[in-house]
Design an enzyme around this catalytic site. Structure first.
Site, PDB file in Angstrom:
ATOM      1  N   CYS A  47       0.832  -1.238  -0.119  1.00 43.79           N
ATOM      2  CA  CYS A  47      -0.117  -0.116   0.175  1.00 43.79           C
ATOM      3  C   CYS A  47       0.879   1.256   0.033  1.00 43.79           C
ATOM      4  O   CYS A  47       1.606   1.450   0.881  1.00 43.79           O
ATOM      5  CB  CYS A  47      -0.880   0.111   1.208  1.00 43.79           C
ATOM      6  N   ASN A  56      -1.675  -6.727  -0.070  1.00 35.72           N
ATOM      7  CA  ASN A  56      -2.773  -7.696  -0.490  1.00 35.72           C
ATOM      8  C   ASN A  56      -3.051  -8.739   0.270  1.00 35.72           C
ATOM      9  O   ASN A  56      -2.220  -9.506   0.992  1.00 35.72           O
ATOM     10  CB  ASN A  56      -2.351  -7.889  -1.954  1.00 35.72           C
TER      11      ASN A  56
END
Length: 130
Positions: A47, A56
């Site tokens: 991120c 993820n």
């Protein structure tokens, strides 16, 4: 905003592991009628907005959860795990997948627990008695 005229089967869900709710988000999405979910082998990715975030949700974790609740995905979990391990090797980075770290539920046995001097949970005991 969600368009009520658009069927949920036409949409998918992408869920990150931050702050560790990826699997629960997938399950909630299923309960809401969604059938398509994104993942990344070994949970690789990240991120850009939250440095150090897990990134993820691992594809193999999604498959494992679905199999554990009785949903046949048609995906060979062992091959998905092997693919995730290979992905980690290729990028030279350890992913965030839980199945890679802890193993599959079916790998847990009373014998393993005994060797580790652990108490066997009733769930594990019931699975190994079959």
């Amino acid at each position: 905003m969600y368009d009520q005229n658009l069927p949920r089967s036409a949409l998918g869900i992408t869920s990150s592991q931050y702050p560790g709710h990826g699997i629960s988000n997938i399950l909630a999405g299923m309960q809401a009628g969604f059938t398509t979910f994104d993942g990344a082998f070994a949970g690789l990715g990240g991120c850009p907005y939250i440095p150090g975030a897990a990134g993820n949700i691992a594809t193999e974790d999604i498959i494992h959860m679905l199999h554990e609740i009785g949903i046949d995905t048609g995906v060979d979990l062992a091959k998905a795990i092997a693919t995730a391990r290979r992905a980690e090797q290729l990028v030279e980075h350890t992913g965030s997948g839980h199945v890679l770290k802890a193993g599959r539920c079916e790998d847990l046995t009373t014998e393993k627990a005994k060797r580790q001097n652990n108490r066997t949970s009733p769930v594990v005991a019931a699975r190994t008695e079959k």
